[in-house]
Design a protein around this motif. Structure first.
Motif, PDB file in Angstrom:
ATOM      1  N   GLY A  70      22.330 -38.924 -57.246  1.00  0.00           N
ATOM      2  CA  GLY A  70      21.164 -38.387 -57.957  1.00  0.00           C
ATOM      3  C   GLY A  70      21.482 -37.177 -58.826  1.00  0.00           C
ATOM      4  N   THR A 100      15.670 -30.141 -51.295  1.00  0.00           N
ATOM      5  CA  THR A 100      16.520 -30.966 -50.424  1.00  0.00           C
ATOM      6  C   THR A 100      16.303 -30.503 -48.975  1.00  0.00           C
ATOM      7  N   ASP A 101      16.857 -31.281 -48.037  1.00  0.00           N
ATOM      8  CA  ASP A 101      16.571 -30.999 -46.625  1.00  0.00           C
ATOM      9  C   ASP A 101      16.939 -29.575 -46.240  1.00  0.00           C
ATOM     10  N   GLY A 126      15.592 -39.167 -50.358  1.00  0.00           N
ATOM     11  CA  GLY A 126      16.538 -40.267 -50.231  1.00  0.00           C
ATOM     12  C   GLY A 126      15.970 -41.422 -49.422  1.00  0.00           C
ATOM     13  N   ASP A 129      21.461 -36.864 -63.021  1.00  0.00           N
ATOM     14  CA  ASP A 129      20.703 -35.788 -63.661  1.00  0.00           C
ATOM     15  C   ASP A 129      21.600 -35.040 -64.656  1.00  0.00           C
ATOM     16  N   ASP A 189      20.697 -43.059 -56.193  1.00  0.00           N
ATOM     17  CA  ASP A 189      22.005 -43.156 -55.522  1.00  0.00           C
ATOM     18  C   ASP A 189      22.639 -44.537 -55.702  1.00  0.00           C
ATOM     19  N   ASN A 219      15.157 -32.875 -59.590  1.00  0.00           N
ATOM     20  CA  ASN A 219      15.583 -33.522 -60.841  1.00  0.00           C
ATOM     21  C   ASN A 219      14.949 -32.826 -62.047  1.00  0.00           C
ATOM     22  N   HIS A 227       8.274 -31.554 -45.975  1.00  0.00           N
ATOM     23  CA  HIS A 227       8.633 -31.559 -47.401  1.00  0.00           C
ATOM     24  C   HIS A 227       7.431 -31.116 -48.255  1.00  0.00           C
ATOM     25  N   GLY A 286      14.131 -34.135 -52.090  1.00  0.00           N
ATOM     26  CA  GLY A 286      15.381 -33.947 -52.830  1.00  0.00           C
ATOM     27  C   GLY A 286      15.293 -34.296 -54.306  1.00  0.00           C
TER      28      GLY A 286
HETATM   29  O1  KG4 Z   1      15.090 -34.758 -49.342  1.00  0.00           O
HETATM   30  P1  KG4 Z   1      16.526 -35.071 -49.343  1.00  0.00           P
HETATM   31  O2  KG4 Z   1      17.511 -33.921 -49.353  1.00  0.00           O
HETATM   32  O3  KG4 Z   1      16.933 -35.938 -48.107  1.00  0.00           O
HETATM   33  C1  KG4 Z   1      16.124 -36.918 -47.576  1.00  0.00           C
HETATM   34  O4  KG4 Z   1      15.236 -36.585 -46.749  1.00  0.00           O
HETATM   35  O5  KG4 Z   1      16.343 -38.094 -47.971  1.00  0.00           O
HETATM   36  O6  KG4 Z   1      16.806 -36.018 -50.592  1.00  0.00           O
HETATM   37  C2  KG4 Z   1      18.084 -36.488 -50.914  1.00  0.00           C
HETATM   38  C3  KG4 Z   1      17.979 -37.331 -52.185  1.00  0.00           C
HETATM   39  C4  KG4 Z   1      19.266 -38.076 -52.531  1.00  0.00           C
HETATM   40  O7  KG4 Z   1      18.924 -39.413 -52.816  1.00  0.00           O
HETATM   41  C5  KG4 Z   1      19.768 -37.357 -53.786  1.00  0.00           C
HETATM   42  O8  KG4 Z   1      20.499 -38.179 -54.666  1.00  0.00           O
HETATM   43  C6  KG4 Z   1      18.457 -36.929 -54.416  1.00  0.00           C
HETATM   44  O9  KG4 Z   1      17.670 -36.494 -53.319  1.00  0.00           O
HETATM   45  N1  KG4 Z   1      18.611 -35.834 -55.387  1.00  0.00           N
HETATM   46  C7  KG4 Z   1      18.413 -35.991 -56.716  1.00  0.00           C
HETATM   47  C8  KG4 Z   1      18.680 -34.736 -57.322  1.00  0.00           C
HETATM   48  N2  KG4 Z   1      19.038 -33.863 -56.328  1.00  0.00           N
HETATM   49  C9  KG4 Z   1      18.980 -34.554 -55.154  1.00  0.00           C
HETATM   50  N3  KG4 Z   1      18.039 -37.059 -57.418  1.00  0.00           N
HETATM   51  C10 KG4 Z   1      17.916 -36.909 -58.744  1.00  0.00           C
HETATM   52  N4  KG4 Z   1      18.176 -35.747 -59.401  1.00  0.00           N
HETATM   53  C11 KG4 Z   1      18.552 -34.646 -58.737  1.00  0.00           C
HETATM   54  N5  KG4 Z   1      18.780 -33.503 -59.381  1.00  0.00           N
END
Ligand code: KG4
Ligand code: ZN
Length: 333
Positions: free
Chosen positions: A179, A301-302, A136, A183, A166, A274, A114, A270
């Protein structure tokens, strides 16, 4: 020209990417819709979906990159952390490919990747830099000395920032993952409508579980007086929750910048897509003289491009694993 195929399967995205000499040639992601109705990721369903997606996703990544199997120099996979059943699918696939092609196997730490997502596009930060990784499952401040040398200098003691988004969304009756919805509702709301408390956690660590509890009590109290409270004030509630999460994150990042004297500051994970967190970082950058960076949304995001990029640096260091490398749900680095 070093060419690497990378596979990411730590949670609910099956992803593959090809990179050549540190340049991303393809980045394919199959998201799993199957979890939406459960309000969170169901591990068994994730593993099953990875097994269905992995062959077509890898195939598409290779085709889009225009690369033949025999011109690959290494096969990378996400080794940790993540859901163990999900990680196993990617690890097994990568090991089989490495064995069949007789190419080196490169295990990658998902959280390190990341951070490295910031090195994919220009302009990229110079070393040493600080990275606030917000996903997340994790919330960390990472001091990054080189692509392969990094240390976590602060992290959450309970929930991750993504979980705070979340879980708040879930309390508000919004679907998973909440999330991005918080936003978008926040854009029409007043962030000062309601004030949620800021936890007093020493050092560079974070805590978000108290925020979730205070939101729950706050809503119960208001709904007693007005059963339509959430419906009528959703944008204001979302904007106020988002403002608090962003200020908690930014305050610790400022503290880390002061303590380390580092002014190269990045976001990752992720939650770094935001919109308010991004603009708050820019604002802080102008105020404190920081150079600020965040990956483009597809690398927040992933994704497997960040795994491929990290693997490229590990390849340059000759940091390979033998075919017995196994994934791990929880691994420190
Ligand atoms: O990095 P990621 O894709 O997966 C993990 O490794 O956890 O992060 C996912 C997280 C979720 O909690 C999602 O709600 C959050 O990222 N997320 C956001 C936004 N886009 C994704 N949270 C707030 N605002 C956003 N625009
Ligand atoms: Zn992630």
């Amino acid at each position: 020209m070093i060419t690497i195929l990378a596979i990411e399967s730590s949670c609910d995205e099956t992803a593959a990417s090809v990179c050549r000499e540190g340049r991303i040639l393809s980045n394919i992601i199959a998201s799993q819709k199957v979890h939406e109705s459960y309000g969170g990721v169901v591990p068994e369903l994730a593993s099953r979906a990875h097994m269905q997606h992995i062959v077509p996703v890898v195939d598409q990544a290779m085709k889009m990159a225009g690369v033949e199997m025999d011109s690959l120099d290494g096969i990378a996979f996400t080794q940790a952390p993540g859901l163990i059943g999900a990680l196993l699918v990617g690890a097994q696939f990568a090991r089989s490919m490495a064995l069949a092609l007789n190419k080196p196997l490169i295990p990658v730490h998902h959280m390190q990747a990341h951070v490295i997502a910031n090195l994919i596009d220009e302009p990229s930060p110079s070393f040493p830099f600080l990275c606030l990784t917000v996903s997340g499952g994790h919330t960390q401040i990472v001091l990054c000395e080189s692509p392969t040398i990094m240390n976590v200098i602060g992290e959450t003691i309970d929930d991750a920032a993504g979980e705070a988004f979340d879980k708040s969304a879930k309390i508000l009756g919004l679907p998973y993952p909440g999330g991005p919805l918080i936003d978008s509702y926040s854009k029409q709301g007043n962030p000062k409508a309601f004030i949620f408390p800021e936890p007093q956690i020493p050092g560079l660590n974070f805590s978000f579980s108290g925020l979730k509890t205070s939101i729950l009590y706050f809503l119960q109290e208001h709904q007693r007086q007005n059963p339509n409270f959430i419906e009528e004030r959703l944008p204001d509630i979302c904007a106020s929750i988002q403002r608090r999460i962003v200020t908690i994150l930014l305050n610790k990042l400022k503290k880390a910048a002061v303590e380390t004297g580092i002014k190269e500051i990045c976001l990752a994970g992720g939650v770094s897509s935001n919109s308010e967190l991004r603009s708050a970082l820019k604002e802080a950058g102008n105020k404190y003289g920081w150079h600020t960076y965040y990956p483009s949304p597809q690398y927040c995001t992933d994704n497997a491009a960040m795994i491929a990029m990290t693997a490229y640096y590990k390849f340059l260091d000759g940091d390979f694993a033998d075919l017995s490398a196994v994934p791990s749900a929880r691994a420190t680095w």
